[in-house]
Design a protein around this motif. Sequence first.
Motif: not given
Length: 208
Positions: A144, A146-147, A161, A164-165, A168, A175
């Motif tokens: 995946d 992130r941006k 996205v 996934f974020n 996190i 990261e």
Amino acid sequence: MNILSINLRGDRDSQKLDWIRGIKTSQGVHFLCVQETKISNSEGFLFNQMWGKSAFKLASVDSHGRSGGLVSLWNPTVFSEIETIKHRYFLCVCGFLIPSGIRLNLVNVYVPNDASWRKALRSELLLLRNSRQGLWVFWGDFNDARKPEERLNSEFVAANVEAFNDFILSAALYEYDMGGAKYTYISDRGAKLSKLDRFLECIRFLEN
């Protein structure tokens, strides 16, 4: 503690294994992780060629047919294993650093391409993160971005996205900026580029 993560994609060419060993040696790597070994019998794999002549310990997850496969190798004079948790898509080695005694949980990850599998796996990783004490590091192929700028000529799905974020953030991970090339995955003879491989760490690990 120096960690090296490599996506082998099943390519066990002798020159590539020598290249990995060269990086491991020159950078003083203590913990080596490989994704996509694509092997179902770890005894048949040339771990010695990747690691070199010094002593090491290892844990592995077999591939399913010609898909997946994970292995983690480490220097037993630097890291001592207490527990290993194996899953088709991740390999978690829990232990402590020698001689500081700091508890450390190291998770080698290969996330599948299927969106529903990715969602389920993120939930399992979050449960794992909250189940044990100590410092946490997750690394590998998360499949995946992130941006938007982490994809070039490749499908960008905003909902993926965001999920996934959110994972996190929920896991209280940060990261680590790996530097180097902007993209970590190339397909269609270089036409499609993506950043899919990364290191995610808890703040206390970054501070040590």
